[in-house]
Design an enzyme around this catalytic site. Structure first.
Site, mmCIF file in Angstrom:
data_model
loop_
_atom_site.group_PDB
_atom_site.id
_atom_site.type_symbol
_atom_site.label_atom_id
_atom_site.label_comp_id
_atom_site.label_asym_id
_atom_site.label_seq_id
_atom_site.Cartn_x
_atom_site.Cartn_y
_atom_site.Cartn_z
ATOM 1 N N LEU A 100 17.440 9.116 -11.664
ATOM 2 C CA LEU A 100 16.784 10.419 -11.854
ATOM 3 C C LEU A 100 15.629 10.300 -12.841
ATOM 4 O O LEU A 100 15.066 11.280 -13.290
ATOM 5 C CB LEU A 100 17.806 11.473 -12.304
ATOM 6 C CG LEU A 100 18.930 11.704 -11.283
ATOM 7 C CD1 LEU A 100 19.925 12.741 -11.791
ATOM 8 C CD2 LEU A 100 18.369 12.141 -9.936
ATOM 9 N N SER A 101 15.289 9.053 -13.168
ATOM 10 C CA SER A 101 14.105 8.732 -13.953
ATOM 11 C C SER A 101 14.112 9.304 -15.369
ATOM 12 O O SER A 101 13.184 9.981 -15.795
ATOM 13 C CB SER A 101 12.845 9.164 -13.206
ATOM 14 O OG SER A 101 11.860 8.218 -13.472
ATOM 15 N N HIS A 143 9.941 4.640 -0.182
ATOM 16 C CA HIS A 143 9.250 3.395 0.173
ATOM 17 C C HIS A 143 7.907 3.687 0.847
ATOM 18 O O HIS A 143 7.384 2.857 1.577
ATOM 19 C CB HIS A 143 10.138 2.495 1.041
ATOM 20 C CG HIS A 143 11.297 1.936 0.259
ATOM 21 N ND1 HIS A 143 11.190 0.841 -0.549
ATOM 22 C CD2 HIS A 143 12.579 2.362 0.140
ATOM 23 C CE1 HIS A 143 12.360 0.592 -1.124
ATOM 24 N NE2 HIS A 143 13.223 1.512 -0.734
ATOM 25 N N THR A 144 7.377 4.871 0.597
ATOM 26 C CA THR A 144 6.034 5.210 1.068
ATOM 27 C C THR A 144 5.006 5.026 -0.050
ATOM 28 O O THR A 144 3.834 4.824 0.235
ATOM 29 C CB THR A 144 5.986 6.676 1.534
ATOM 30 O OG1 THR A 144 6.643 7.481 0.542
ATOM 31 C CG2 THR A 144 6.696 6.847 2.864
ATOM 32 N N ASP A 145 5.447 5.069 -1.308
ATOM 33 C CA ASP A 145 4.488 5.070 -2.431
ATOM 34 C C ASP A 145 3.618 3.813 -2.453
ATOM 35 O O ASP A 145 2.404 3.903 -2.544
ATOM 36 C CB ASP A 145 5.189 5.295 -3.784
ATOM 37 C CG ASP A 145 6.259 4.258 -4.120
ATOM 38 O OD1 ASP A 145 6.664 3.492 -3.210
ATOM 39 O OD2 ASP A 145 6.691 4.215 -5.286
ATOM 40 N N ASP A 162 7.302 8.912 -10.362
ATOM 41 C CA ASP A 162 8.182 9.416 -11.413
ATOM 42 C C ASP A 162 7.392 10.052 -12.545
ATOM 43 O O ASP A 162 7.729 11.126 -13.045
ATOM 44 C CB ASP A 162 9.037 8.282 -11.994
ATOM 45 C CG ASP A 162 9.865 7.576 -10.944
ATOM 46 O OD1 ASP A 162 9.885 8.052 -9.787
ATOM 47 O OD2 ASP A 162 10.483 6.549 -11.271
ATOM 48 N N GLU A 218 5.340 1.725 -18.479
ATOM 49 C CA GLU A 218 6.556 1.245 -17.814
ATOM 50 C C GLU A 218 6.309 -0.097 -17.094
ATOM 51 O O GLU A 218 7.111 -1.016 -17.179
ATOM 52 C CB GLU A 218 7.066 2.307 -16.823
ATOM 53 C CG GLU A 218 8.323 1.875 -16.101
ATOM 54 C CD GLU A 218 9.471 2.875 -16.149
ATOM 55 O OE1 GLU A 218 9.319 3.976 -16.706
ATOM 56 O OE2 GLU A 218 10.537 2.524 -15.618
ATOM 57 N N GLY A 236 19.756 5.561 -16.034
ATOM 58 C CA GLY A 236 19.953 4.554 -14.991
ATOM 59 C C GLY A 236 20.583 5.080 -13.719
ATOM 60 O O GLY A 236 21.061 4.304 -12.898
#
Ligand code: ADP
Ligand code: MG
Length: 384
Positions: free
Chosen positions: A127-128, A37-39, A174, A162, A124
């Site tokens: 791990l992208s 939650h820093t991105d 990601d 995406e 899902g």
């Protein structure tokens, strides 16, 4: 693992087309070691690319069509590079169409190709696998069209695919780690400037991903609410994003904030500091200190940002009970999915079995556990 996938896509290609593929492209999934939650606060993240990947075996076509067989879905899909300007099926092929659209829209002409896809990034699980598929596709388009591979530019293009084509609101992490990861390294990413720095992960530790088997629900509304709270806190400090507030400034004025905003901001501001510290400490080989920062990150996500859930907390606690564990935390957006643990290499396999067994005893769910190696970002091999 990846050797098997390489053989699988290659053999399936030969079976279908009666000839060898021209290119084999691959791109990895990822796990974030610290910095959640820093991105979207223009801050820092420290992911690593994992040894689970999506592979494509392909050759060029003379027309402007892409035709792909997905081994995992047992399906064929085709689309035109001059076709519709909106997604339709919503299936796996939309990630490829989205990348084609974003490349063209960025002024990078594409060419048609055909081939076979397969992967072993669990779908899902957080791990992208979607970024792995996008970057494998971007690597393929680059090879087929003969353009130079630019990891950051391609990550942005895949992110647009995406966000705008598939319609999933994700940050750049990601795609950037899948594009630019390096074997044996984590990647410190500045989500504002997109500057990156490789950080060596010492051989003495393993990174273990622990999937709780729970999946997030109602995550969009919670995510949007957290974002709004972070933006409100940034406005209070008179800065563009919480990235611009250091710990000292925050501590001096935090009592002026309402209790919820204060907790949210505290998480982000300290998490940015922890992420920068963790990168330095990892580089220096101070693994116990990195582990302690991961522990602190979990507490902060649980108590201040409030995005954990009981299964994640249990997984993290069980992991830490093991003597081989240096630190553990939930990873990703939260509300379900995976935890990540830093574990002494020699104890990693026993750790994986023991934590999985205990988790099933306590929670009643079967977890998936992956002892991961840090792997290379998207790459392509020419067979011609
Ligand atoms: P995550 O990225 O967390 O794994 P997403 O829902 O974002 O989950 O992306 C998963 C989707 O990506 C799958 O439903 C599928 O459409 C696509 N995908 C991922 N891996 C593959 C694969 N090996 N083959 C085909 N499609 C894949
Ligand atoms: Mg995804």
């Amino acid at each position: 693992m990846s050797g098997e996938l390489r053989a699988r896509v290659r053999e399936e290609f030969e079976r279908r087309f009666g000839a060898a593929p021209s290119f084999l492209a691959r791109a990895p999934g990822r796990v974030n070691l610290i910095g959640d939650h820093t991105d979207y606060n223009d801050g820092f993240v420290l992911p690593m690319a994992i040894d689970r990947e999506v592979w494509l075996a392909v050759r060029a076509r003379t027309d402007r069509r892409v035709a792909v067989h997905s081994i995992d879905f047992g399906e064929d899909a085709t689309f035109s590079l001059d076709g519709a300007r909106a997604r339709d099926s919503g299936g796996w092929v939309e990630y490829l169409r989205g990348v084609a659209w974003a490349l063209e829209d960025d002024g990078r002409p594409t060419r048609g190709w055909e081939g076979v896809a397969a992967g072993d990034v669990p779908l899902g699980a957080g791990l992208s696998s979607s970024a792995a598929l996008e970057l494998a596709a971007a690597r393929t388009f680059s090879a087929i069209s003969g353009v130079v591979w630019q990891p950051v530019a391609m990550a942005r293009i895949a992110q647009r695919a995406e966000n705008e084509w598939v319609g999933v609101n994700c940050g750049i992490m990601d795609q950037l780690i899948s594009a630019a990861g390096a074997a044996g390294h984590a990647l410190l990413i500045d989500c504002r400037s997109l500057e990156t720095q490789l950080v060596l992960i010492p051989d003495s530790v393993a990174v273990v991903v622990l999937d709780t088997g729970t999946r997030r629900g109602l995550v969009d509304s919670a995510y949007n609410e957290r974002r709004a709270q972070c933006e409100a806190a940034a406005r209070f400090f008179g800065v563009p994003a919480l990235r611009d507030v250091d710990v000292a400034t925050f501590t001096a004025r935090e009592h002026e904030l309402d209790p919820v905003t204060r907790k949210r901001a505290r998480h982000v501001i300290h998490e940015n500091a922890r992420t920068l510290d963790a990168a330095q400490l990892l580089e220096r080989g101070d693994l116990a200190a990195v582990g302690a920062l991961m522990d602190a990150s979990h507490a902060s996500l649980r108590d201040d940002f409030e995005v954990s859930r009981s299964e994640l907390d249990t997984m993290v606690e069980l992991a830490r009970r093991d003597d081989a564990c240096l630190g553990a935390r939930m990873t990703g957006a939260g509300f379900g999915g995976c935890a990540v643990a830093l574990v002494r290499r020699e104890g990693a396999d026993t750790f994986a079995c023991d934590v999985a067994r205990m988790y099933t005893e306590v929670v009643g769910l079967e977890p998936a556990v992956y002892v991961c190696a840090a792997s290379q970002g998207a790459s392509v091999e020419s067979l011609d």
